[in-house]
Motif scaffolding. Structure first.
Motif, PDB file in Angstrom:
ATOM      1  N   SER A 203     -60.549  39.824  40.115  1.00 17.00           N
ATOM      2  CA  SER A 203     -59.810  40.691  39.737  1.00 17.00           C
ATOM      3  C   SER A 203     -59.961  42.476  39.661  1.00 17.00           C
ATOM      4  O   SER A 203     -58.962  42.417  39.465  1.00 17.00           O
ATOM      5  CB  SER A 203     -58.164  39.908  38.473  1.00 17.00           C
ATOM      6  OG  SER A 203     -57.737  38.543  39.218  1.00 17.00           O
ATOM      7  N   SER A 204     -61.038  42.470  40.165  1.00 18.02           N
ATOM      8  CA  SER A 204     -60.796  44.008  39.276  1.00 18.02           C
ATOM      9  C   SER A 204     -60.287  44.810  40.952  1.00 18.02           C
ATOM     10  O   SER A 204     -61.088  44.080  42.186  1.00 18.02           O
ATOM     11  CB  SER A 204     -62.214  44.615  39.355  1.00 18.02           C
ATOM     12  OG  SER A 204     -63.181  44.120  39.824  1.00 18.02           O
ATOM     13  N   TYR A 205     -60.474  45.811  40.756  1.00 14.15           N
ATOM     14  CA  TYR A 205     -60.167  46.783  42.082  1.00 14.15           C
ATOM     15  C   TYR A 205     -61.189  47.415  42.464  1.00 14.15           C
ATOM     16  O   TYR A 205     -61.422  47.168  43.479  1.00 14.15           O
ATOM     17  CB  TYR A 205     -59.332  47.912  41.515  1.00 14.15           C
ATOM     18  CG  TYR A 205     -57.443  48.266  41.225  1.00 14.15           C
ATOM     19  CD1 TYR A 205     -57.318  46.669  41.819  1.00 14.15           C
ATOM     20  CD2 TYR A 205     -57.057  49.042  41.276  1.00 14.15           C
ATOM     21  CE1 TYR A 205     -56.035  46.380  41.760  1.00 14.15           C
ATOM     22  CE2 TYR A 205     -55.292  48.149  40.564  1.00 14.15           C
ATOM     23  CZ  TYR A 205     -54.766  47.395  41.388  1.00 14.15           C
ATOM     24  OH  TYR A 205     -53.915  46.747  40.710  1.00 14.15           O
ATOM     25  N   HIS A 206     -62.638  46.876  41.946  1.00 16.36           N
ATOM     26  CA  HIS A 206     -63.676  47.480  42.133  1.00 16.36           C
ATOM     27  C   HIS A 206     -64.087  46.004  43.423  1.00 16.36           C
ATOM     28  O   HIS A 206     -64.105  46.601  44.596  1.00 16.36           O
ATOM     29  CB  HIS A 206     -64.993  47.390  41.032  1.00 16.36           C
ATOM     30  CG  HIS A 206     -65.331  48.640  40.739  1.00 16.36           C
ATOM     31  ND1 HIS A 206     -64.221  49.009  39.402  1.00 16.36           N
ATOM     32  CD2 HIS A 206     -66.053  49.377  40.509  1.00 16.36           C
ATOM     33  CE1 HIS A 206     -64.944  49.799  39.193  1.00 16.36           C
ATOM     34  NE2 HIS A 206     -66.066  50.492  39.649  1.00 16.36           N
TER      35      HIS A 206
ATOM     36  N   PHE B 100     -54.134  37.037  38.602  1.00 13.07           N
ATOM     37  CA  PHE B 100     -54.956  36.327  37.619  1.00 13.07           C
ATOM     38  C   PHE B 100     -54.820  34.572  37.703  1.00 13.07           C
ATOM     39  O   PHE B 100     -54.096  34.399  38.109  1.00 13.07           O
ATOM     40  CB  PHE B 100     -54.453  36.980  36.358  1.00 13.07           C
ATOM     41  CG  PHE B 100     -54.646  38.578  36.637  1.00 13.07           C
ATOM     42  CD1 PHE B 100     -56.290  38.867  35.438  1.00 13.07           C
ATOM     43  CD2 PHE B 100     -54.054  39.270  37.796  1.00 13.07           C
ATOM     44  CE1 PHE B 100     -55.996  40.742  35.840  1.00 13.07           C
ATOM     45  CE2 PHE B 100     -54.790  41.269  37.087  1.00 13.07           C
ATOM     46  CZ  PHE B 100     -55.061  40.986  36.615  1.00 13.07           C
ATOM     47  N   ALA B 101     -56.325  33.919  36.726  1.00 17.00           N
ATOM     48  CA  ALA B 101     -55.468  32.584  36.778  1.00 17.00           C
ATOM     49  C   ALA B 101     -54.628  32.507  35.466  1.00 17.00           C
ATOM     50  O   ALA B 101     -53.998  31.545  35.984  1.00 17.00           O
ATOM     51  CB  ALA B 101     -57.332  32.856  36.243  1.00 17.00           C
ATOM     52  N   SER B 102     -54.766  33.506  34.374  1.00 17.12           N
ATOM     53  CA  SER B 102     -53.583  32.897  34.178  1.00 17.12           C
ATOM     54  C   SER B 102     -53.077  34.220  33.294  1.00 17.12           C
ATOM     55  O   SER B 102     -53.979  35.567  33.189  1.00 17.12           O
ATOM     56  CB  SER B 102     -54.545  32.115  32.560  1.00 17.12           C
ATOM     57  OG  SER B 102     -55.141  33.182  32.094  1.00 17.12           O
ATOM     58  N   GLU B 103     -51.351  34.426  32.491  1.00 19.84           N
ATOM     59  CA  GLU B 103     -50.711  34.935  32.800  1.00 19.84           C
ATOM     60  C   GLU B 103     -51.567  35.872  30.957  1.00 19.84           C
ATOM     61  O   GLU B 103     -51.553  37.279  31.316  1.00 19.84           O
ATOM     62  CB  GLU B 103     -49.794  35.253  32.259  1.00 19.84           C
ATOM     63  CG  GLU B 103     -48.426  36.165  31.671  1.00 19.84           C
ATOM     64  CD  GLU B 103     -48.063  36.489  30.956  1.00 19.84           C
ATOM     65  OE1 GLU B 103     -48.428  35.693  29.277  1.00 19.84           O
ATOM     66  OE2 GLU B 103     -48.029  37.663  30.087  1.00 19.84           O
ATOM     67  N   LYS B 104     -52.633  35.250  30.216  1.00 18.59           N
ATOM     68  CA  LYS B 104     -52.689  36.074  29.334  1.00 18.59           C
ATOM     69  C   LYS B 104     -54.508  37.163  30.161  1.00 18.59           C
ATOM     70  O   LYS B 104     -54.908  37.777  29.074  1.00 18.59           O
ATOM     71  CB  LYS B 104     -53.560  35.541  27.853  1.00 18.59           C
ATOM     72  CG  LYS B 104     -54.197  33.907  28.739  1.00 18.59           C
ATOM     73  CD  LYS B 104     -54.828  33.676  27.300  1.00 18.59           C
ATOM     74  CE  LYS B 104     -55.678  32.345  26.787  1.00 18.59           C
ATOM     75  NZ  LYS B 104     -56.676  32.204  28.315  1.00 18.59           N
TER      76      LYS B 104
END
Ligand code: GLP
Length: 240
Positions: free
Chosen positions: A78-81, A170-174
Motif C-alpha cells: 500500500s505504499s506510494y512507492h 489496506f488489509a485492515s484498519e489498524k
C-alpha cells in the motif's frame, strides 16, 4: 483558473495525459510533480500507452511525488512507492535516479527527510508541471484542512476522513498509517503550472468549495485559486 469539464473519466485522463505529453515534448527535462490515489490511474495508463505506442520519451524528466505514508517500507503493497512502480515507473523510461518519492519507511528520520526533499525540489529548479488530486475534505497531497498556505514539505497527521478513505487500500484498519510526509501548500503553489484532477460525484462538494468558495485554509485546495496557471479537469460528476 481554466476549468475543463469532460463527459467521463476516460476523457479526463486522456486530456490530462495529452497536456503532460505535450509539456514533455516541448521541454524534455521537465520536472513533474506526481500524485497517487484512484484519480491519476487513468492518466498513468495513458502515459504508459503513449510511451509504448507513440514513442513518448520520459528519459530526461525528473519526478517528485507529492507524498508518502510514514511507517510503511517502500515495498509494502500500500505504499506510494509500490503504487508508482506498478502503475507508472515499471512501464516507462524515467531513469531511477530521476525519480523522487519521500521516504517514510520505518526507521527513517522523517523530519530530516522532509527538509531534504524540499531542498531537492529547489535544487532541481522547482516543479514545472504538478498534477494533483483532491481529497473529499478538500485536501491536496496530504495537506489536511487547517494547513498553512505557506507550508513546506513536512510530517503531517492524517485526518480521520482521509484514513477512512484509505481503508480500501489496506488489509485492515489498524494497518492504515496515522502520519505521512507531504509537500506543503507553499511548495505546490511554487510549481509553474498545476493540473487539478477530480472525478466522480464523491468529489463534487470538495470541488465546489475549492473552486467556487472562499479561499480558506479550511479548504486546502482553495489555495489554487491564487495560482496563475491552474487547469482543473473535472468529469461531469465532479463538476456537478
Ligand atoms: C490521498 C492522496 C492525495 C489524493 C487523495 C484522493 O489522500 N494523498 O494525493 O489526491 O488521496 O485520492 P483519490 O484520487 O483516490 O480520490
Amino acid at each position: 483558473m481554466q476549468v475543463l469539464v469532460t463527459p467521463d473519466y476516460l476523457t479526463l485522463s486522456r486530456q490530462a495525459a495529452d497536456i503532460v505529453a505535450e509539456a514533455v515534448r516541448l521541454q524534455p527535462p521537465l520536472i513533474l510533480g506526481l500524485p497517487t490515489g484512484n484519480t491519476p490511474l487513468g492518466i498513468y495508463r495513458e502515459l504508459v500507452r503513449k510511451h509504448s505506442e507513440e514513442n513518448l520519451d520520459l528519459s530526461r524528466v525528473q519526478t517528485f511525488n507529492l507524498d508518502e505514508y510514514i511507517g510503511l517500507a517502500s515495498g509494502h503493497p500500500s505504499s506510494y512507492h509500490t503504487y508508482m512502480r506498478l502503475h507508472l515507473f515499471e512501464h516507462v523510461n524515467v531513469p531511477v535516479e530521476r525519480i523522487h518519492i519521500p521516504d517514510g519507511a520505518p526507521g527513517t528520520d522523517t523530519e530530516l527527510e522532509s527538509t531534504c526533499y524540499e531542498q531537492a525540489i529547489h535544487q532541481a529548479g522547482g516543479i514545472d508541471l504538478l498534477i494533483v488530486g483532491i481529497g473529499s475534505n478538500g485536501h491536496i497531497a496530504f495537506n489536511e484542512p487547517g494547513s498553512s498556505f505557506t507550508s513546506r514539505t513536512r510530517v503531517v497527521d492524517l485526518a480521520i476522513e482521509t484514513r477512512e478513505n484509505a481503508r480500501r487500500y489496506f488489509a485492515s484498519e489498524k494497518e492504515i498509517p496515522h502520519q505521512a510526509i507531504t509537500v506543503g501548500i507553499g511548495t505546490i503553489l511554487e510549481a509553474r503550472r498545476i493540473l487539478l484532477l477530480a472525478s466522480g460525484s464523491a468529489k463534487a462538494k470538495a470541488v465546489a468549495r475549492a473552486l467556487g468558495g472562499p479561499v480558506s485554509e479550511d479548504v486546502p485546495a482553495s489555495a489554487l485559486q491564487h495560482h496563475p496557471q491552474v487547469t482543473a479537469i473535472l468529469d461531469e460528476a465532479a463538476a456537478r
